[in-house]
Design an enzyme around this catalytic site. Structure first.
Site, mmCIF file in Angstrom:
data_model
loop_
_atom_site.group_PDB
_atom_site.id
_atom_site.type_symbol
_atom_site.label_atom_id
_atom_site.label_comp_id
_atom_site.label_asym_id
_atom_site.label_seq_id
_atom_site.Cartn_x
_atom_site.Cartn_y
_atom_site.Cartn_z
ATOM 1 N N GLY A 260 -44.645 12.931 -32.900
ATOM 2 C CA GLY A 260 -44.563 12.295 -34.226
ATOM 3 C C GLY A 260 -44.168 10.825 -34.148
ATOM 4 O O GLY A 260 -44.521 10.030 -35.023
ATOM 5 N N LEU B 135 -41.271 14.729 -34.489
ATOM 6 C CA LEU B 135 -40.778 15.665 -35.492
ATOM 7 C C LEU B 135 -39.531 16.379 -34.976
ATOM 8 O O LEU B 135 -39.443 16.706 -33.790
ATOM 9 C CB LEU B 135 -41.847 16.695 -35.829
ATOM 10 C CG LEU B 135 -43.184 16.158 -36.336
ATOM 11 C CD1 LEU B 135 -43.995 17.279 -36.953
ATOM 12 C CD2 LEU B 135 -43.002 15.020 -37.327
ATOM 13 N N ASN C 228 -47.981 14.668 -27.239
ATOM 14 C CA ASN C 228 -47.761 15.677 -26.200
ATOM 15 C C ASN C 228 -47.668 17.095 -26.752
ATOM 16 O O ASN C 228 -47.143 17.992 -26.095
ATOM 17 C CB ASN C 228 -46.468 15.343 -25.440
ATOM 18 C CG ASN C 228 -45.250 15.326 -26.352
ATOM 19 O OD1 ASN C 228 -45.322 14.875 -27.492
ATOM 20 N ND2 ASN C 228 -44.127 15.812 -25.864
ATOM 21 N N GLU C 229 -48.204 17.331 -27.961
ATOM 22 C CA GLU C 229 -48.012 18.612 -28.639
ATOM 23 C C GLU C 229 -48.368 19.820 -27.771
ATOM 24 O O GLU C 229 -47.662 20.819 -27.765
ATOM 25 C CB GLU C 229 -48.821 18.662 -29.947
ATOM 26 C CG GLU C 229 -48.174 17.969 -31.127
ATOM 27 C CD GLU C 229 -48.264 16.453 -31.080
ATOM 28 O OE1 GLU C 229 -48.810 15.906 -30.094
ATOM 29 O OE2 GLU C 229 -47.777 15.808 -32.014
HETATM 30 N N1 CO8 Z 1 -36.238 17.373 -32.274
HETATM 31 C C1 CO8 Z 1 -34.969 17.824 -32.293
HETATM 32 N N2 CO8 Z 1 -34.053 17.529 -31.343
HETATM 33 C C2 CO8 Z 1 -34.438 16.747 -30.317
HETATM 34 C C3 CO8 Z 1 -35.748 16.254 -30.230
HETATM 35 C C4 CO8 Z 1 -36.664 16.585 -31.273
HETATM 36 N N3 CO8 Z 1 -37.949 16.151 -31.291
HETATM 37 N N4 CO8 Z 1 -35.851 15.508 -29.124
HETATM 38 C C5 CO8 Z 1 -34.644 15.535 -28.529
HETATM 39 N N5 CO8 Z 1 -33.778 16.287 -29.243
HETATM 40 C C6 CO8 Z 1 -32.361 16.534 -28.972
HETATM 41 C C7 CO8 Z 1 -32.128 17.127 -27.573
HETATM 42 O O1 CO8 Z 1 -32.285 18.526 -27.578
HETATM 43 C C8 CO8 Z 1 -30.701 16.702 -27.330
HETATM 44 O O2 CO8 Z 1 -29.851 17.573 -28.074
HETATM 45 P P1 CO8 Z 1 -28.364 17.936 -27.538
HETATM 46 O O3 CO8 Z 1 -27.638 16.631 -27.408
HETATM 47 O O4 CO8 Z 1 -27.807 18.849 -28.574
HETATM 48 O O5 CO8 Z 1 -28.554 18.607 -26.205
HETATM 49 C C9 CO8 Z 1 -30.609 15.331 -27.985
HETATM 50 O O6 CO8 Z 1 -31.672 15.291 -28.934
HETATM 51 C C10 CO8 Z 1 -30.768 14.179 -27.008
HETATM 52 O O7 CO8 Z 1 -31.968 14.373 -26.279
HETATM 53 P P2 CO8 Z 1 -32.134 13.906 -24.763
HETATM 54 O O8 CO8 Z 1 -30.875 14.162 -24.008
HETATM 55 O O9 CO8 Z 1 -33.381 14.515 -24.237
HETATM 56 O O10 CO8 Z 1 -32.283 12.329 -24.976
HETATM 57 P P3 CO8 Z 1 -32.929 11.277 -23.948
HETATM 58 O O11 CO8 Z 1 -32.511 9.934 -24.451
HETATM 59 O O12 CO8 Z 1 -32.639 11.639 -22.530
HETATM 60 O O13 CO8 Z 1 -34.517 11.456 -24.125
HETATM 61 C C11 CO8 Z 1 -36.511 11.727 -25.461
HETATM 62 C C12 CO8 Z 1 -35.108 11.079 -25.341
HETATM 63 C C13 CO8 Z 1 -37.434 11.098 -24.400
HETATM 64 C C14 CO8 Z 1 -37.042 11.424 -26.837
HETATM 65 C C15 CO8 Z 1 -36.382 13.246 -25.181
HETATM 66 O O14 CO8 Z 1 -35.330 13.747 -26.007
HETATM 67 C C16 CO8 Z 1 -37.619 14.026 -25.506
HETATM 68 O O15 CO8 Z 1 -38.579 13.995 -24.747
HETATM 69 N N6 CO8 Z 1 -37.604 14.763 -26.625
HETATM 70 C C17 CO8 Z 1 -38.678 15.661 -27.005
HETATM 71 C C18 CO8 Z 1 -39.738 14.914 -27.711
HETATM 72 C C19 CO8 Z 1 -40.844 15.819 -28.143
HETATM 73 O O16 CO8 Z 1 -41.457 16.524 -27.364
HETATM 74 N N7 CO8 Z 1 -41.120 15.816 -29.433
HETATM 75 C C20 CO8 Z 1 -42.159 16.620 -29.975
HETATM 76 C C21 CO8 Z 1 -41.838 17.024 -31.368
HETATM 77 S S1 CO8 Z 1 -43.240 17.835 -32.092
HETATM 78 C C22 CO8 Z 1 -44.044 16.613 -33.007
HETATM 79 O O17 CO8 Z 1 -43.551 15.554 -33.194
HETATM 80 C C23 CO8 Z 1 -45.415 16.900 -33.602
HETATM 81 C C24 CO8 Z 1 -45.601 18.288 -33.942
HETATM 82 C C25 CO8 Z 1 -46.921 18.558 -34.640
HETATM 83 C C26 CO8 Z 1 -46.915 19.987 -35.142
HETATM 84 C C27 CO8 Z 1 -48.249 20.585 -35.189
HETATM 85 C C28 CO8 Z 1 -48.123 22.088 -35.358
HETATM 86 C C29 CO8 Z 1 -49.362 22.716 -35.916
#
Ligand code: CO8
Length: 303
Positions: free
Chosen positions: A154, A109, A178-179
């Site tokens: 997500g 997400l 990993n939430e």
């Molecule tokens: N949302 C928005 N922006 C993101 C996200 C995301 N999920 N993931 C990465 N970005 C952004 C980064 O901040 C970065 O932005 P900027 O260039 O402006 O600094 C850009 O994308 C590139 O990211 P990386 O440099 O980290 O890219 P890599 O290729 O090195 O790594 C990964 C890619 C492995 C995907 C890494 O970005 C990562 O681990 N991202 C986080 C993933 C994550 O933890 N997602 C969880 C989202 S929550 C969800 O999906 C379920 C929620 C359920 C809600 C329940 C509530 C009740």
């Protein structure tokens, strides 16, 4: 599958079978790829590209939303529209989902959709997340995730919403729900989908600790079904799909429905409450602080 279920109530089981066989998109007719006759329908929206090969009945949906295919409201809307179109297209029997980005299948997400947004906007966003899962988990098509990069949260939900998962054999890629690492809680239908995939104990460990599994570890717990070299992920998905499509559609669809209906119905009958829970949880100050810290951590990793 929703249609199969509706018709099952209307016509009874044998009625559904005869209905289905009248309109049968029967497995064996078009399983072998016949390249000379190949006809392709393509559609491209900004974040998603779909190619449907009419000769095989298989569509490849490519997520192409840099930098990380995060699931924003716009992305989810496009995804659902594309899925609905394919679902209604009688020539499409199988769907492969993959990414055009190097290293990332989907980052899950879009955190920016949950940070600093109004309750109304959060509610709209969550409804779209529900819709994506309902459409994918309940799809009549055979669905395969061709996971050619990392797939947290997500992204993992999207993968386990499919019938089968093939992941690139690259220890740098990870997948999991990993939430809890973000200080948030995966809702019951994320949990149910994971339990249905890996069983209760592995799901419990995985969810409580917010574990992200390397590709080999994901294979060990059954979170993915197969690992292949990175350059063979899509071709393996296509070969595997022909096995899925060798099974008559109606038998596969009814079986899929039998396995998944209870999980889907649970969300359908709690949809509004689930939206209310999400909105009140995500807009709490403490949760907003956790999300901000997580976003800062993501940015600082780059620096
Ligand atoms: N949302 C928005 N922006 C993101 C996200 C995301 N999920 N993931 C990465 N970005 C952004 C980064 O901040 C970065 O932005 P900027 O260039 O402006 O600094 C850009 O994308 C590139 O990211 P990386 O440099 O980290 O890219 P890599 O290729 O090195 O790594 C990964 C890619 C492995 C995907 C890494 O970005 C990562 O681990 N991202 C986080 C993933 C994550 O933890 N997602 C969880 C989202 S929550 C969800 O999906 C379920 C929620 C359920 C809600 C329940 C509530 C009740």
């Amino acid at each position: 599958m929703a249609n199969v279920l509706r018709n099952s109530a209307k016509f009874g089981f044998s009625g559904v079978l005869s209905q289905l066989s009248n309109h049968s998109r029967h497995g064996r007719e078009c399983v072998s790829p016949c390249f000379s006759l190949q006809q392709r329908n393509s559609s491209t929206s900004p974040k998603i590209k779909v190619d449907l090969d009419n000769s095989t009945g298989v569509a490849v949906l490519r997520m192409q939303s840099p930098p990380v295919n995060s699931l924003s409201l716009d992305f989810l809307t496009e995804f659902c529209i594309n899925l609905e179109k394919l679902e209604m297209d009688k020539s499409c029997r199988g769907l492969i989902i993959t990414s055009t980005l190097s290293k990332v299948f989907s980052a899950g997400l879009d955190i920016m959709e949950m940070y600093g947004k109004s309750p109304e906007r959060c509610g709209e966003f969550w409804k779209a997340v529900q819709e994506m899962w309902l459409k994918l988990y309940g799809s009549n098509m055979a669905t395969i995730a061709a996971i050619n990069g990392s797939s947290p949260a997500g992204g993992c939900l999207m993968s386990i919403g499919c019938d089968y998962r093939i992941m690139a054999d690259n220890p740098r890629y990870s997948i999991g729900l990993n939430e809890t690492q973000l200080g948030i809680v995966a809702p019951f239908w994320f949990k149910d989908t994971l339990v249905n995939t890996v069983g209760n104990r592995a799901a419990e460990l995985s969810l409580e600790l917010g574990l992200l599994y390397s590709a080999p570890d994901a294979l060990k717990i059954g979170l993915v079904d197969q690992l292949v070299p990175e350059d063979q992920v899509l071709s393996t998905a296509q070969d595997t799909m022909s096995k899925w499509l060798a099974v008559p559609d109606h038998a596969r669809q009814i079986t899929k429905s039998m396995m998944r209906k209870q999980t889907i119905d649970k969300l359908l009958s709690n949809r509004e409450a689930d939206i209310t829970n999400f909105v009140s949880f995500i807009t709490k100050d403490s949760i907003q602080r956790s999300l901000r810290m997580y976003l800062e951590m993501l940015k600082s990793r780059k620096a």
